[in-house]
Structure formats: C-alpha cells, structure tokens
Scaffold this active site. Structure first.
Site, PDB file in Angstrom:
ATOM      1  CE1 TYR A 178      -3.989  -2.070   5.389  1.00 29.26           C
ATOM      2  CE2 TYR A 178      -3.286   0.156   4.801  1.00 29.26           C
ATOM      3  CZ  TYR A 178      -3.751  -1.094   4.427  1.00 29.26           C
ATOM      4  OH  TYR A 178      -3.975  -1.363   3.099  1.00 29.26           O
ATOM      5  CB  SER A 224      -0.902   0.008   1.233  1.00 23.11           C
ATOM      6  OG  SER A 224      -1.544   1.264   1.388  1.00 23.11           O
TER       7      SER A 224
END
Length: 706
Positions: A597, A584
């Site tokens: 995350y 990501s």
C-alpha cells in the site's frame, strides 16, 4: 363565456394533456390565487402548452386596501424570471388593477414605453411581490378574472405563418382576435385592449410570431379555453402536415444507428465545447430526439435553419440561428485535433456573421456585444448540441430549439414559415430591460462551468468530493465499480447536476467509456479526481503477488489511465484543467506492515509530480491530496484494513478513531468532508499550484513534505 362549463376529461383532447384534478382543486376552495397557481402548474407540466420559463398567467381578486379598508381589485401575475410549471406564491406579483390602468396617463408613446416599467413598482399591492415582468400590462389592461399567455408550438406555428391572420380566421372565425408582431410591453397591452374592444365576445387573441392570450371567468374555465384553442390549432396543422408535401421536404440523408450517434456525439463534444468556449467556458447537452433528426436530415434544413427562430422566448435562449456542421454523420472522429481544424472555419464564419448582425442592428444605447459563439449546433445524421453557462440552461436551450423545429414544421405544413426581421430580433436580444435582468442574476459559484469526473464516488471520500464540487457549482460525473452504489449516489443530486458511469479503473476500455459518458452528458471534462482505492495492510511475508498487483493496478494504474484519458480531452478543449490524485500519508511515511500500500501511494505521489512537469505548459495542473486516518465514513476502513491497522498498533478497531485523532498535532478526527475541502482548495483557490501535496491529516510531523 359560460360560468359553469362541463367537466372535461383526458379523452376530450388528443394533442394536449388534460391534467386538471377536480378533487385537488376542490381542496383549494374559493382561494382564487391558489387555483390560479394550480392552473399554472398544470399548464406548465405539458411542454406542448408552453416551454420552460415561457408565458405567464394571472388572476384578479378583490382585496382590502391596507390603508383605506375599502375593496380594491388586485391582479396576481407571474413575476419576472419564473416558470409557470413550478410557480409558487413566492413567484408572483400582486398589483392594483386601477393603478395599472392609470399608467395610461403617464404613457408618452411606444418610443418611451420602457419608461413605464419602473412605474410598475408604484402599482404594487403586495410588498412581497416578485419583480413584475414586462408582460404585466398585457394582463392588467384586459378585464378578465383569469388570463393565460402561452407559447404553444401549434399556436406559434400559426403566428409565424406567412398568412397568419387569414389562418387564424379560417380556424376560429370570429371567436379569436389577431394582433401583428410587436415587442412585449405597455403598447402591446394597449393593442390587446383595442383588439378586444373591436371584437367583443372573442375567447382569445393570437399574437403574430409570438403566442396566444386566452381567458375565462374561473380558473378552470380559463384552463379549458387554453387547451381547446391549442387543440384546435394542433388539429388544423395535423390534418395538413405531409399531405401536399413531405415534412421538411423529405429526408436528404439517413441517420446513423443510435449507438453510432452516441459514439459520434461523445467524440466530437469536447471539440465543440472548446470552440464554443472561446469567450467563457460552456457546458454541453446532446439530443438525438426524433424531431431533431427529422429536421437536421431534411432537404429543407439549409433553407430554414438560417432563417432563425420566430418566438422571442426561443431565440433569447438559442441565439437567432444555429450553426450547421458539414461533417458526414459517419466521419472518422478519432483524431479530435484534426476534426477541430476542419470545423474551425465554420465557427469563425458564425462569429463573423454574428458580429455583423450586431454592428448592423445596434442602437446608440445598446449593451456591448455578447459572446458571438453559437448556442445550438446541428449535426446532420447525428443530432443537436447546445452549449450554455450551465447544464440546465443548455438543456432548456435544446428544448426551446425543438419547440422552434415544431413551429417551423407546423408553419410549413399550413403555409410558409417566417422568422422575425433581424432588427426586431436584435431589439429583443439586446433590449436594455433584458440586460437589466441579466445583471440581477446571482453571481456564479466558484466551480460553475466546470465538469468533474470522480472515481470511487459511490461512497466515502469520493462521494464527499463529488458533493463538495457540486455544491460549489460543478457538474459531477459519479463513477464506481459498483452499479448499485453509482445509482444510489447519483440519485442524491438534483436534475442537471450529476451524471454517472460504471468504471473499473483497472481497465483502459472502462475508463475510456466513462469519459465518453461525461462528454456525452456535459460536453467534456475539466477536473479529474482519482479517489478509487482499496487498502491492504500486511507484513512483507504475508503480502501476496495478488495483493501487490491489485494495489498497483487500482491505485497507480488507475491514476495513470484516468490522467491519460482526461488529458486527451483537456487538450482537445484547449483550456487546461485539473487532475487531483487522492494518495495518503503512507506515501511519505515509512510505516510497518504496509509495503504494498505504501509503495503504491508513493508511486501515485511521484506520478503527480511527473505529470505536473509535463502538463504545466498546457495549463493542466496536477496535485495530490494526502488524507490520513479517515476512519469515519470511509469505505476502506470497513473490514480487513481496519482490523490490520488495529493489530499493527495493538488496539481494537473501535479504538481507531480516537487513536488516529490523538496522534496528529491538532488532535482532530479527519472526515471525508475534510478531504473534499482539500480538493476544492486545489481546483478553486490554489490556481497557480501544480505538483503540490496538500496534507489533510490534522498535522503529522513525519509526513511534512519539507
């Protein structure tokens, strides 16, 4: 033959499937071409009648000549490369019957018969025809309106028996003709014509070592005649099988249990795939069909397997003979490299013998020697492996070798099995016309011969990646933690494209079982894509230990476990591979309310670099694809994550797609398909890139790597 035979039913046949539906046929009316196609499909639906792609069917009709307006006889016949089970109007050729017969005037003898093949095109009535096959004159020189040329196991068993002609006479008396083995072509058509002239009133002809021709005045009559001839042969064999001698001489060894057979096959498949891929990568298929086990476990295996197959359709797909492994069925296969070293000599010997076969039999104009590796590998007590350029070809090769086993079993029950002489086999395998057919095949897709396993592929980004890789020629193994999503995803692909496994990436055992499933289905793995994920967006104070551990286990731990299991298989195969990790933008950009995350994603990216450095010398490339803002179609944007990100940016969930599109430099909405394109680029185009990051985010300046 009678022009109006009685209506038969399933109860009239014990060894073949009677599939004719008179209501369906009635809707076709008097359209003889449609009825011929219907008959073909019914025949091809039963593999006991003919094998996939084998045999051909035809009909003759009266048509108007487009130039003269006069009535002319036209033959409609299966074209080159088709399969009667799926034959459609597009797969047939339409030729003038009189012009086909006129080819006799141009025929100079059997040594020149290949020169006749280009002349088939001068006989075309239908200019939209499929290329006429080599068997075209075999139909054209016989006078019947409907003709079937089939390769039933029972008929080939009789055709391949040592005293085939005598047995043919014993079964059918004067009702069937018999022609000795001859390579298909114009001259064989002349031999069929002569056989009919010498034996008027026969209902078919057995072709030595090859198959059978049958016919009828109507499509239904032809269908029934074909079934009855196969039924007669099957009954004759069944009455004798196992009576005087145990089938294949009885069992020499016993099979291991079904579960152990699967376990052994999964463990050894990457070893076999690597050895079979010394020239080109191959895709594998495994079966432990009871007919295979009866053969590979038998006393006669060592005598019959080296003889090879008899029917040309068989050995064109299986090679002339298989490789038989000398491993015990319960051998310890947990050290694949040790097993590889143990069986390498068997592969070297097989290649050596194939090269000797080529050198001994080649002609002055023979094509260059093809891949000398085996297609069929027999493992006594376990089953059969087949390797070919794609899954369908490997599966069909398996089916054909089962046909060959059936033939050997039948021939041995009634007489003694005989195979084609090696020179005859070579002349078929390296026939220039077969070589031309190979050259006409479409080019392979970029990811042909490669197997990809994708986590989180039950939907969203993972499914989009699987779709893209499959569309570009790869076999894909769909894995997900949800069985329902796995099943739904797999059902979107055609046969021979996708496999599946339930996989919890937080469990080493679950990951290992998923890779075993991939090896059992396709022979190994070339591409590992870790796409499984979840997202938790919280400030530090609200982030729990459970949140932290879950993200680490799924994103980082899952990537580690997938890479470890995939690398072990790639090393066994010995020809490198690709590991692609879906990370990501958040692994590069410090965003608020995202500590767990973002940290996990950064760990994924650095693990990619570490593995790239370690595995590069083995040609295993490791790269990252970084999405950002994949809201439409992405599973992680459902529910709490989307709400968390919307709250962080002070907007509503509904405003997220537009918000994310506006914040990237190109003002683009990023979709799962865009991430899939990034993966494709990494595995198919950027072949000398490893340790890299491909950002698929529309341009985020703060996520630029450099």
């Amino acid at each position: 033959m009678s022009s109006s035979p009685k209506n038969f039913s399933k109860s009239d046949f014990n060894f073949v499937d009677y599939l004719w539906d008179h209501d369906v046929a009635a809707k076709l009316g008097d359209d003889q071409v449609a009825l011929f196609l219907y008959r073909s499909n019914m025949l091809g639906a039963d593999l006991r009648v003919t094998n996939y792609g084998g045999g051909n069917t035809s009909c003759k009709t009266v048509e108007k000549d487009p130039l003269t307006g006069q009535d002319v006889d036209v033959m409609w016949v299966k074209g080159s490369g088709g399969d009667i089970g799926t034959l459609t109007r597009d797969g047939i050729a339409g030729l003038y019957v009189d012009k086909l017969k006129d080819l006799k005037k141009a025929y100079k003898g059997i040594e020149f018969e290949d020169e006749i093949v280009p002349l088939y095109y001068h006989c075309l009535y239908d200019l939209d025809s499929r290329a006429p096959s080599i068997d075209t004159p075999l139909h054209g020189l016989l006078p019947f309106e409907h003709i079937d040329h089939l390769h039933p196991d029972a008929l080939i068993a009789i055709a391949a028996a040592e005293d085939s002609e005598k047995i043919t006479k014993e079964i059918w008396g004067d009702e069937m003709g018999w022609v000795p083995w001859q390579r298909p072509g114009f001259d064989l058509g002349l031999q069929l014509e002569k056989c009919l002239a010498d034996n008027p009133g026969i209902k078919g002809i057995v072709l030595g070592s090859h198959g059978v021709f049958t016919w009828g005045d109507t499509s239904y009559e032809c269908y029934i005649n074909s079934l009855q001839v196969i039924e007669d042969a099957s009954k004759y064999i069944a009455e004798r099988e196992g009576k005087d001698r145990a089938v294949f001489g009885g069992a020499k060894i016993d099979s291991v249990s079904a579960d152990q057979r699967k376990e052994q096959a999964a463990l050894i498949s990457p070893v076999l795939r690597g050895l079979c891929s010394s020239h080109d990568k191959m895709i594998g298929h495994f079966t432990d069909d009871e007919r295979v086990l009866q053969f590979v476990n038998s006393n006669d295996l060592d005598r019959l397997a080296p003889l090879g197959t008899s029917c040309p359709d068989h050995f064109l797909r299986t090679k002339i003979q298989p490789l038989v492994l000398s491993l015990s069925a319960d051998a310890d296969l947990t050290d694949p490299m040790a097993i590889k070293e143990e069986i390498i000599p068997a592969f070297e010997q097989y290649r050596k013998e194939y090269e000797e076969y080529y050198e001994t039999c080649k002609r002055d104009n023979s094509p260059a020697m093809r891949d000398p590796n085996p297609v069929v590998i027999l493992y006594p007590g376990v089953g059969m492996f087949t390797f070919a350029k794609n899954k369908q070809t490997a599966r069909v090769a398996s089916e054909f070798y089962i046909n060959a086993i059936n033939v050997m079993r039948g021939a041995e029950a009634i007489s003694k099995y005989t195979s084609l002489p090696r020179q005859e086999a070579f002349d078929i395998e390296y026939w220039l016309l077969e070589e031309d057919k190979l050259k006409r095949m479409p080019p392979e897709k970029p990811l042909s011969r490669r197997v990809a396993i994708i986590t989180g592929a039950g939907g969203g980004i993972g499914k989009a990646i699987a779709d893209k890789l499959a569309a570009e020629g790869a076999n894909v193994v769909i894995t997900d933690i949800d069985q329902g999503r796995v099943d739904e995803a797999v059902n979107t692909y055609k046969r021979d494209v996708a496999g599946s496994a339930l996989c919890d990436v937080t469990s080493e055992d679950s990951v290992n079982e998923a890779f075993k499933a991939a090896c059992l289905e396709f022979g190994g793995v070339d591409i590992v894509v870790h796409s499984a994920g979840l997202a938790i967006s919280k400030p530090l104070a609200e982030t729990t230990q459970k949140d932290w551990d879950l993200l680490q286990e799924v994103l980082v731990g899952g990537q580690y476990r997938m890479a470890k299991a995939g690398t072990a298989i790639m090393r066994t195969q010995g020809f490198g591979g690709d590991i692609i990790n879906i990370a990501s933008k958040n692994g590069l950009v410090a965003g608020k309310n995202n500590v767990a995350y973002g940290t996990a994603k950064a760990a994924q990216q650095h693990m990619t670099r570490l593995l790239a450095a370690e595995l590069g010398p083995e040609k295993i490339r490791v790269n990252t694809v970084n999405p950002d803002g994949v809201i439409v179609g992405s599973k992680i944007w459902e529910g709490a994550w989307a709400e968390g990100r919307a709250k962080a940016y002070g907007i509503t969930v509904e405003e997220l797609p537009a918000f994310y599109a506006k914040r990237n430099l190109m003002n683009e909405i990023i979709r799962p398909e865009d991430i899939a394109n990034g993966v494709f680029a990494a595995v198919a185009i950027l072949k000398k890139t490893t340790g890299g990051i491909i950002n698929v985010d529309g341009g985020m300046a703060d996520a630029f790597v450099r």
